[in-house]
Design an enzyme around this catalytic site. Structure first.
Site, short mmCIF file in Angstrom:
data_model
loop_
_atom_site.label_atom_id
_atom_site.label_comp_id
_atom_site.label_asym_id
_atom_site.label_seq_id
_atom_site.Cartn_x
_atom_site.Cartn_y
_atom_site.Cartn_z
N SER A 108 -33.39 8.98 2.44
CA SER A 108 -32.85 8.00 1.51
C SER A 108 -33.90 6.97 1.10
O SER A 108 -34.73 6.56 1.92
CB SER A 108 -31.67 7.28 2.18
N GLN A 129 -34.61 11.15 -1.68
CA GLN A 129 -33.57 10.65 -2.59
C GLN A 129 -34.06 9.38 -3.26
O GLN A 129 -34.51 8.45 -2.58
CB GLN A 129 -32.28 10.39 -1.80
N TYR A 131 -33.45 6.08 -5.83
CA TYR A 131 -32.69 5.15 -6.66
C TYR A 131 -33.67 4.58 -7.68
O TYR A 131 -34.83 4.35 -7.35
CB TYR A 131 -32.13 3.98 -5.84
N THR A 157 -30.25 10.08 -7.41
CA THR A 157 -28.82 9.71 -7.33
C THR A 157 -28.42 9.03 -8.63
O THR A 157 -29.03 8.05 -9.03
CB THR A 157 -28.57 8.78 -6.13
N LYS A 220 -28.00 14.20 -8.21
CA LYS A 220 -26.91 14.12 -7.25
C LYS A 220 -25.86 13.14 -7.78
O LYS A 220 -26.17 11.98 -8.06
CB LYS A 220 -27.46 13.62 -5.91
N HIS A 244 -20.70 10.65 -3.87
CA HIS A 244 -21.36 9.63 -3.06
C HIS A 244 -20.59 9.38 -1.75
O HIS A 244 -20.44 8.25 -1.30
CB HIS A 244 -21.49 8.31 -3.85
N ARG A 299 -22.13 11.98 6.85
CA ARG A 299 -21.50 11.30 7.99
C ARG A 299 -21.64 12.05 9.31
O ARG A 299 -21.93 11.43 10.33
CB ARG A 299 -20.03 10.99 7.69
#
Length: 355
Positions: A108, A129, A131, A157, A220, A244, A299
């Site tokens: 991330s 990933q 942003y 994302t 994504k 998400h 998760r």
């Protein structure tokens, strides 16, 4: 709970016991009424199998390829934020577990370990990933660091022009620790520490991103046929069907219920992946039957990490692999390419057959 956990859901309970309430709520919670959060998991339960018998399943091969890279099973590690809240070793433990499991981890942007720390922690195929912040130079810098450190793809994302409303975090007055990759580059005072995201990001910016990197770009956050078609038109290398983890817009459909719509729209031009709600090997099988190349788990990884560190993450991935192997054997599928649409029955078909 006595002894070792025997499934992923038991790891969630161990994580709940191990974590401060604020952090457990942060990882386990979703947006607003949490309808989509529940639905992501529940929707899998409404899909049943059409197992085929008397197939030679004495040897089961779980392996597959993602963008040409071979992985041991169609289960990858989804990008999720701030693993150090779950365990002191954070993303490094996660990265090592993914490497040991011979699968791909997507790191991330808002991880609590740097791009460089994770790259040097172990040898593995890794994606990043991204942003996009208001200051576009930040994305450029991140992409350059990612390329320098041998990451193999960018996962952009696209479902966060603004941060979703996560009410547990508001109640808990969730405080976010420093985010190592963007520290000093972005004001992390806003958006619960995620920073000032660029709400103007649009389709033509995929061209901009392609102009600053040679890495393949996956997007994504696709949930509709229309966006799947656009994605293939702008030249992405793959699509992740994702809401998400139900943390953005509540009342979006469960990802498994829109997977087929996206797969049909893409028409085999690029691979389609899925995240959201995967808790069993049976879920992985169902996603593959409906056209996904692989799934990403978020998760469950964090729950394994919180409960038992790197070992916990390895165990979660292994559990899903073992369950998938059993599902394939009992459905008559010796390899992942043998898993077809005819191996599952969706709710829609059940209703149809009654008419």
């Amino acid at each position: 709970m006595e002894g070792e956990p025997v499934n992923v859901n038991e790891f969630q309970e161990l994580a709940r016991q191990a974590l401060p309430k604020m952090y457990y709520d942060y990882y386990s919670g979703g947006a607003e009424d949490q309808y989509t959060l529940k639905e992501n998991v529940e929707a899998f339960r409404r899909i049943t199998f059409r197992p085929r018998i008397l197939v030679d399943v004495s040897r089961i091969n779980l392996s597959t390829t993602v963008l040409g890279y071979k992985i041991s099973a169609p289960i990858m590690v989804a990008p999720s934020a701030m693993h150090k809240l779950a365990h002191p070793e954070g993303g490094i433990a996660t990265a090592r577990a993914a490497a040991a499991s011979n699968t791909i981890m997507v790191l991330s942007s808002v991880s609590s370990c740097t791009i460089e720390e994770v790259a040097s922690s172990c040898n593995a195929i890794r994606f990043f990933q991204l942003y996009v912040y208001k200051n576009r130079d930040v994305a450029t810098q991140l992409v350059q660091r990612v390329e320098r450190n041998g990451y193999k793809a960018i996962v952009l994302t696209v479902d966060v022009p603004m941060l979703g409303r996560r009410e547990a975090d508001i109640k808990n007055k969730m405080i976010v620790p420093p985010l190592k990759n963007i520290e000093g580059l972005v004001s992390t005072e806003v958006n619960n520490g995620v920073g000032t995201l660029d709400a103007s990001l649009c389709w033509r910016d995929i061209g901009w991103l392609r102009s600053i990197t040679n890495l393949p770009i996956l997007i994504k956050g696709v949930l509709t046929r229309e966006d799947a078609i656009k994605a293939t038109e702008v030249g992405v290398a793959g699509i992740v069907v994702s809401n998400h983890g139900a943390c953005q817009l509540d009342y979006t459909p469960a990802t498994i219920t829109v997977l087929e719509e996206v797969v049909h729209a893409v028409g085999g031009k690029v691979p389609v992946f899925l995240d959201g709600g995967v808790r069993r090997g049976t879920d992985v099988f169902k996603a593959l039957a409906l056209g996904a190349q692989a799934v990403l788990i978020g998760r469950p990884v964090v729950y394994g990490l919180a409960a038992k560190g790197e070992y916990g993450v390895r165990k979660v991935i292994q559990m899903l692999k073992d369950e998938l192997e059993l599902t394939m054997a009992l459905s008559g599928c010796p390899s992942v390419k043998d898993i077809t649409r005819s191996h599952v029955r969706t709710e829609h078909e059940k209703i149809h057959s009654m008419l």
